[in-house]
Design an enzyme around this catalytic site. Structure first.
Site, PDB file in Angstrom:
ATOM      1  N   ASP A   1       0.821  -1.233   0.000  1.00  0.00           N
ATOM      2  CA  ASP A   1       0.000   0.000   0.000  1.00  0.00           C
ATOM      3  C   ASP A   1       0.850   1.276   0.000  1.00  0.00           C
ATOM      4  O   ASP A   1       0.487   2.285   0.606  1.00  0.00           O
ATOM      5  CB  ASP A   1      -0.939   0.048   1.224  1.00  0.00           C
ATOM      6  CG  ASP A   1      -2.074  -0.947   1.133  1.00  0.00           C
ATOM      7  OD1 ASP A   1      -2.104  -1.729   0.178  1.00  0.00           O
ATOM      8  OD2 ASP A   1      -2.946  -0.926   2.026  1.00  0.00           O
TER       9      ASP A   1
ATOM     10  N   CYS B   1      -4.027  -5.975  -3.317  1.00  0.00           N
ATOM     11  CA  CYS B   1      -2.889  -6.819  -2.954  1.00  0.00           C
ATOM     12  C   CYS B   1      -2.798  -8.205  -3.591  1.00  0.00           C
ATOM     13  O   CYS B   1      -1.863  -8.497  -4.334  1.00  0.00           O
ATOM     14  CB  CYS B   1      -2.932  -6.948  -1.436  1.00  0.00           C
ATOM     15  SG  CYS B   1      -1.853  -8.155  -0.764  1.00  0.00           S
TER      16      CYS B   1
ATOM     17  N   HIS C   1      -0.384 -13.673   1.534  1.00  0.00           N
ATOM     18  CA  HIS C   1      -1.677 -13.248   0.980  1.00  0.00           C
ATOM     19  C   HIS C   1      -2.005 -13.837  -0.386  1.00  0.00           C
ATOM     20  O   HIS C   1      -2.626 -13.182  -1.230  1.00  0.00           O
ATOM     21  CB  HIS C   1      -1.792 -11.711   0.932  1.00  0.00           C
ATOM     22  CG  HIS C   1      -3.184 -11.253   1.271  1.00  0.00           C
ATOM     23  ND1 HIS C   1      -3.541  -9.942   1.420  1.00  0.00           N
ATOM     24  CD2 HIS C   1      -4.309 -11.983   1.466  1.00  0.00           C
ATOM     25  CE1 HIS C   1      -4.827  -9.873   1.709  1.00  0.00           C
ATOM     26  NE2 HIS C   1      -5.313 -11.096   1.739  1.00  0.00           N
TER      27      HIS C   1
ATOM     28  N   HIS D   1       1.130  -0.954   5.131  1.00  0.00           N
ATOM     29  CA  HIS D   1      -0.326  -1.174   5.200  1.00  0.00           C
ATOM     30  C   HIS D   1      -0.861  -0.739   6.568  1.00  0.00           C
ATOM     31  O   HIS D   1      -0.128  -0.791   7.550  1.00  0.00           O
ATOM     32  CB  HIS D   1      -0.557  -2.674   4.994  1.00  0.00           C
ATOM     33  CG  HIS D   1      -1.941  -3.064   4.602  1.00  0.00           C
ATOM     34  ND1 HIS D   1      -3.024  -2.935   5.447  1.00  0.00           N
ATOM     35  CD2 HIS D   1      -2.427  -3.586   3.457  1.00  0.00           C
ATOM     36  CE1 HIS D   1      -4.114  -3.376   4.831  1.00  0.00           C
ATOM     37  NE2 HIS D   1      -3.781  -3.768   3.623  1.00  0.00           N
TER      38      HIS D   1
END
Ligand SMILES: *[C@@H]1O[C@H](CO)[C@@H](O)[C@H](O)[C@H]1NC(C)=O
Ligand SMILES: *[C@@H]1O[C@H](CO)[C@@H](O)[C@H](O)[C@H]1NC(C)=O
Ligand SMILES: *[C@@H]1O[C@H](CO)[C@@H](O)[C@H](O)[C@H]1NC(C)=O
Ligand SMILES: *[C@@H]1O[C@H](CO)[C@@H](O)[C@H](O)[C@H]1NC(C)=O
Ligand SMILES: *[C@@H]1O[C@H](CO)[C@@H](O)[C@H](O)[C@H]1NC(C)=O
Ligand SMILES: *[C@@H]1O[C@H](CO)[C@@H](O)[C@H](O)[C@H]1NC(C)=O
Length: 490
Positions: A42, A79, A135, A219
């Site tokens: 981010d 993401c 992720h 993030h």
């Protein structure tokens, strides 16, 4: 036939773990540089010192300036889709991962029939390590890093966890390889830096090294030791001050890792690639000014990455590269830099020749995303062809141009109620060469360009693999696994 036999013998050796390259053959070492691939989470366009002098990132700036700053390097609006691209070279919309991100309770991961970059690097004799945020799904062990090409993993499976507690959505989430790790209260940027330093120190330098370092930083949640946020006494909003402290802590970690490479004597033979996974998140103090929008949007602020390449193989120094690179290009490009031969059927293009020399990019078009589910958070679809960009339908949450310090943490975007219906038939056309900040919609003025891009977008649309976005699974609950988010429920 004869060649086929040789190839098979070679594959068997690789399968048996026998390196095809003798360590004494130094001529190969240039073809197999060490590779440090850093992902900042981010991280905004305007959140780096080389672009914004108010941001303290001396280590990033030094690395970037010794190589090439990538000025047109694109990623996905959020993401998981970007990380799927980095690892596989496939577009998210062909992987079923185009709708938002993988939620902790969802029985989903990056398709298991894809070959991940580190799997290919192992065939070339690389030691492969992943540190930080995964992720890409973890519902079965086969989905997790040490089953997808990494020798080691030190980090967490989900997103947005607490930087000190290492918890997310009611579960602990941290592993050393497969072993659960309890938090000690240390800030995660320090944990990753220290682990990277020890990997580098202990590395047998006769083999090439690949480190994939997807930082938790920067993030949300906005958390950082005060010694970092205190470096920004003039920043007015508390959230931005903390955020910039997080940026500076990450930069310090990168500085420490650079020093470890130098101490080991392998810095000069290391290629450093740095990219954000998506634009800065406007609600959480990330900033993409003067670009439009932010994370979750198809606007440039959500998709144009802060990125650079530096070190081994990069012949241009102190320069800015305007050629288009897309997230899907990194898999074949890194493989090529490592001396491998990328699969020509990927969405990604091998850009290594262009990056080495600063030559013309091999890419003239790409898909920002195509989301076939109700796009209430992220946008629906967009394509770039040459200088033109067409946004089809809803572009995503944040539609303005936000200055640093303009937005408080309580701000959640400009999304009108019923945005999906409101934008259903709307098209926006921008000329990014003349108007990189997307201020002038040319769709009414240039209907022929709109229909050209629209029909190209349709061709891609026909290739879509429907979004794999199942309801949460109760079997995922950390309570079933000693409080840790743990594979074994899909
Ligand atoms: C992976 O499997 C899916 C679904 O069966 C298929 O559509 C896709 O082509 C496969 N991809 C690769 C790279 O093998
Ligand atoms: C983590 O801490 C808990 C107590 O909070 C303890 O029961 C458990 O054994 C610890 N697990 C590990 C892997 O250290
Ligand atoms: C970097 O190294 C210094 C010196 O060892 C240490 O004090 C600092 O905490 C480290 N920073 C990070 C982010 O790891
Ligand atoms: C490093 O690797 C080479 C080749 O794989 C091997 O010959 C050598 O013994 C290793 N060195 C150490 C210290 O393990
Ligand atoms: C939103 O759309 C729904 C369904 O089309 C409609 O019933 C509702 O009145 C709309 N709300 C607003 C604020 O426009
Ligand atoms: C980088 O891109 C931005 C946005 O398109 C542009 O304004 C700027 O001039 C570019 N920088 C260079 C040095 O090309």
């Amino acid at each position: 036939m004869h060649l086929h036999c040789i190839m098979s013998a070679a594959s068997i050796l690789v399968f048996l773990g026998v390196s095809l390259f003798s360590s004494s053959d130094t001529s190969l070492s240039v073809e197999r540089p060490n590779i440090l691939f850093i992902v900042a989470d981010d991280y905004g366009w305007n959140d780096v010192g080389f672009r914004n002098p108010d941001v303290i990132t001396p280590n990033i700036d030094k690395l970037a300036r010794s190589g090439m700053i990538l000025n047109s390097s694109y990623v996905m609006p959020v993401c998981s889709p970007s990380r799927n691209s980095f690892m596989t070279g496939h577009y998210a919309f062909k992987s079923g991962l185009q709708h938002i991100v993988i939620k902790p309770q969802q029985p989903v991961c990056s398709p298991l029939n894809y070959t991940f970059l580190p799997q290919k690097l192992k065939e070339l004799g690389y030691a492969t390590h992943a540190l930080g945020k995964w992720h890409l799904g973890f519902c079965s062990w086969e989905c997790t890093p040490t089953y997808r090409g990494f020798d080691t993993f030190y980090g967490f499976y989900n997103g947005k966890e607490d930087y000190y507690q290492l918890t997310i959505a009611g579960g602990k989430d941290f592993r050393d390889n497969k072993t659960p790790v309890n938090a000690t209260g240390e800030y995660s940027a320090h944990m990753y830096a220290r682990r990277a330093e020890s990997i580098i120190k202990d590395h047998n330098a006769s083999d090439p090294l690949y480190i994939y370092l997807p930082f938790q930083s920067v993030h949300q949640p906005l958390q950082v030791p005060e010694m970092y946020s205190n470096q920004y006494p003039n920043v007015k909003t508390e959230s931005r001050k903390t955020y910039l402290g997080m940026v500076t802590a990450m930069d310090e970690a990168i500085g420490n890792i650079t020093k470890a490479l130098e101490a080991k004597g392998i810095f000069d033979n290391t290629l450093v690639i740095f990219t954000s996974d998506n634009g800065g998140w406007v609600s959480y103090a990330g900033n993409n000014y003067p670009l439009r929008g932010g994370k979750t949007t198809l606007f440039e602020g959500g998709t144009r990455a802060t990125a650079f390449v530096s070190g081994a193989g990069i012949l241009k120094h102190n320069s800015i590269y305007d050629g288009i690179i897309h997230a899907v290009d990194w898999m074949p490009t890194v493989l090529s830099a490592a001396g491998g031969t990328p699969d020509p059927n990927l969405d990604g293009i091998d850009q290594w020749e262009s990056l080495k020399t600063g030559g013309v990019s091999k890419r003239t078009e790409f898909i920002y995303n195509i989301d076939d589910m109700q796009p209430e958070i992220c946008g629906h679809a967009a394509i770039r062809m040459g200088d033109y960009k067409l946004i089809d339908g809803y572009p995503g949450y944040y539609q303005d141009w936000y200055k640093p310090d303009q937005v408080e943490q309580s701000y959640y975007g400009d999304t009108p109620v019923n945005a999906t219906q409101l934008f259903a038939d709307k098209m926006m056309l921008f000329n990014l060469k003349d108007d990189p900040n997307e201020r002038v919609d040319l769709s009414k003025k240039l209907p022929d360009v709109v229909s050209k891009l629209k029909s190209r977008l349709e061709e891609y649309h026909n290739l879509i693999v429907p979004a794999n976005f199942p309801p949460p699974s109760k079997a995922s609950a950390p309570q079933n696994f000693n409080g840790f988010w743990t594979p074994g429920w899909c």
